[in-house]
Design a protein around this motif. Structure first.
Motif, PDB file in Angstrom:
ATOM      1  N   LEU A   1       0.823  -1.207   0.000  1.00 22.85           N
ATOM      2  CA  LEU A   1       0.000   0.000   0.000  1.00 22.85           C
ATOM      3  C   LEU A   1       0.858   1.258   0.000  1.00 22.85           C
ATOM      4  O   LEU A   1       0.558   2.221  -0.704  1.00 22.85           O
ATOM      5  CB  LEU A   1      -0.956  -0.020   1.189  1.00 22.85           C
ATOM      6  CG  LEU A   1      -2.057  -1.079   1.106  1.00 22.85           C
ATOM      7  CD1 LEU A   1      -2.760  -1.219   2.448  1.00 22.85           C
ATOM      8  CD2 LEU A   1      -3.037  -0.776   0.000  1.00 22.85           C
TER       9      LEU A   1
ATOM     10  N   ASP B   1      -8.207  -6.042   1.757  1.00 26.56           N
ATOM     11  CA  ASP B   1      -9.203  -5.178   1.141  1.00 26.56           C
ATOM     12  C   ASP B   1     -10.575  -5.841   1.047  1.00 26.56           C
ATOM     13  O   ASP B   1     -11.405  -5.479   0.228  1.00 26.56           O
ATOM     14  CB  ASP B   1      -8.739  -4.691  -0.224  1.00 26.56           C
ATOM     15  CG  ASP B   1      -8.402  -5.808  -1.190  1.00 26.56           C
ATOM     16  OD1 ASP B   1      -8.646  -6.983  -0.875  1.00 26.56           O
ATOM     17  OD2 ASP B   1      -7.893  -5.493  -2.277  1.00 26.56           O
TER      18      ASP B   1
ATOM     19  N   SER C   1     -11.750  -0.738   4.154  1.00 27.91           N
ATOM     20  CA  SER C   1     -10.646  -0.758   3.195  1.00 27.91           C
ATOM     21  C   SER C   1     -11.110  -0.234   1.837  1.00 27.91           C
ATOM     22  O   SER C   1     -10.403   0.532   1.172  1.00 27.91           O
ATOM     23  CB  SER C   1     -10.093  -2.175   3.032  1.00 27.91           C
ATOM     24  OG  SER C   1      -9.671  -2.693   4.262  1.00 27.91           O
ATOM     25  N   LEU C   2     -12.298  -0.646   1.439  1.00 29.38           N
ATOM     26  CA  LEU C   2     -12.844  -0.184   0.160  1.00 29.38           C
ATOM     27  C   LEU C   2     -13.046   1.327   0.170  1.00 29.38           C
ATOM     28  O   LEU C   2     -12.811   2.003  -0.835  1.00 29.38           O
ATOM     29  CB  LEU C   2     -14.156  -0.910  -0.144  1.00 29.38           C
ATOM     30  CG  LEU C   2     -14.052  -2.424  -0.299  1.00 29.38           C
ATOM     31  CD1 LEU C   2     -15.431  -3.039  -0.521  1.00 29.38           C
ATOM     32  CD2 LEU C   2     -13.093  -2.807  -1.404  1.00 29.38           C
TER      33      LEU C   2
ATOM     34  N   TYR D   1      -9.733   2.897  -0.516  1.00 25.66           N
ATOM     35  CA  TYR D   1      -9.464   2.816  -1.963  1.00 25.66           C
ATOM     36  C   TYR D   1     -10.206   3.930  -2.711  1.00 25.66           C
ATOM     37  O   TYR D   1      -9.632   4.600  -3.576  1.00 25.66           O
ATOM     38  CB  TYR D   1      -9.931   1.471  -2.526  1.00 25.66           C
ATOM     39  CG  TYR D   1      -8.981   0.318  -2.429  1.00 25.66           C
ATOM     40  CD1 TYR D   1      -7.596   0.470  -2.407  1.00 25.66           C
ATOM     41  CD2 TYR D   1      -9.487  -0.984  -2.409  1.00 25.66           C
ATOM     42  CE1 TYR D   1      -6.757  -0.622  -2.345  1.00 25.66           C
ATOM     43  CE2 TYR D   1      -8.647  -2.085  -2.345  1.00 25.66           C
ATOM     44  CZ  TYR D   1      -7.280  -1.901  -2.320  1.00 25.66           C
ATOM     45  OH  TYR D   1      -6.450  -2.992  -2.269  1.00 25.66           O
ATOM     46  N   ARG D   2     -11.476   4.113  -2.388  1.00 26.43           N
ATOM     47  CA  ARG D   2     -12.270   5.142  -3.076  1.00 26.43           C
ATOM     48  C   ARG D   2     -11.696   6.537  -2.848  1.00 26.43           C
ATOM     49  O   ARG D   2     -11.598   7.346  -3.778  1.00 26.43           O
ATOM     50  CB  ARG D   2     -13.726   5.080  -2.618  1.00 26.43           C
ATOM     51  CG  ARG D   2     -14.469   3.883  -3.152  1.00 26.43           C
ATOM     52  CD  ARG D   2     -15.964   3.916  -2.750  1.00 26.43           C
ATOM     53  NE  ARG D   2     -16.563   2.639  -3.047  1.00 26.43           N
ATOM     54  CZ  ARG D   2     -16.774   1.670  -2.159  1.00 26.43           C
ATOM     55  NH1 ARG D   2     -16.456   1.847  -0.878  1.00 26.43           N
ATOM     56  NH2 ARG D   2     -17.317   0.525  -2.518  1.00 26.43           N
TER      57      ARG D   2
ATOM     58  N   LYS E   1      -8.593   7.269  -2.100  1.00 25.41           N
ATOM     59  CA  LYS E   1      -7.303   7.366  -2.776  1.00 25.41           C
ATOM     60  C   LYS E   1      -7.508   7.587  -4.277  1.00 25.41           C
ATOM     61  O   LYS E   1      -6.803   8.389  -4.893  1.00 25.41           O
ATOM     62  CB  LYS E   1      -6.470   6.113  -2.512  1.00 25.41           C
ATOM     63  CG  LYS E   1      -5.082   6.139  -3.118  1.00 25.41           C
ATOM     64  CD  LYS E   1      -4.254   7.336  -2.703  1.00 25.41           C
ATOM     65  CE  LYS E   1      -3.696   7.217  -1.333  1.00 25.41           C
ATOM     66  NZ  LYS E   1      -2.783   8.320  -0.967  1.00 25.41           N
TER      67      LYS E   1
END
Length: 136
Positions: free
Chosen positions: A52, A77, A82-83, A86-87, A89
């Motif tokens: 990461l 993930d 975690s999702l 990701y969104r 980022k």
């Protein structure tokens, strides 16, 4: 395994591992004689953090992935938190890409204007393009 072996296998330093421990990302288990003790699951956590961070995630952004692994999920993930990271980022990266595209367009316009001006101007030579003079 002890801290030195874990650091070597994870491709990091013992100092980094202590820092992760202080931040609550790495468990602080101790043996009877006070040595830190780690297992394969800890190595897996470190590999997740490292991947990461290689992607540009800040250390604190890795926490939901670590927590997900600690909760027994097969991947860091696999959890909603975690999702969400990701969104966030992806949105951050999209914004940076947009800014870079704007800067690129500005540089391209400046280059075009400079090339046009150079073509119209009398041809004075820049110091860096003037032919070298020789002395006899």
């Amino acid at each position: 395994m002890r801290i030195g072996e874990l650091a070597e296998r994870a491709g990091t330093t013992t100092r980094t591992l202590r820092y992760y421990e202080d931040r609550g990302l790495l468990p602080a288990r101790r043996t009877g004689n006070g040595y830190r003790s780690y297992d394969e699951d800890d190595l897996r956590l470190l590999r997740e953090i490292r991947v990461l961070q290689d992607f540009g995630f800040e250390l604190e952004e890795t926490r939901p992935f670590v927590d997900c692994l600690r909760a027994g999920h097969p991947a860091g993930d696999a959890c909603p938190a975690s999702l969400a990271v990701y969104r966030r980022k992806l949105a951050e990266l999209d914004g940076l890409i947009g800014k870079l595209a704007d800067v690129r367009d500005q540089v391209a316009r400046q280059l075009g204007a400079a090339e046009e001006a150079a073509g119209e101007a009398a041809t004075p030579r820049c110091e860096t393009t003037a032919p070298a003079t020789t002395t006899d």
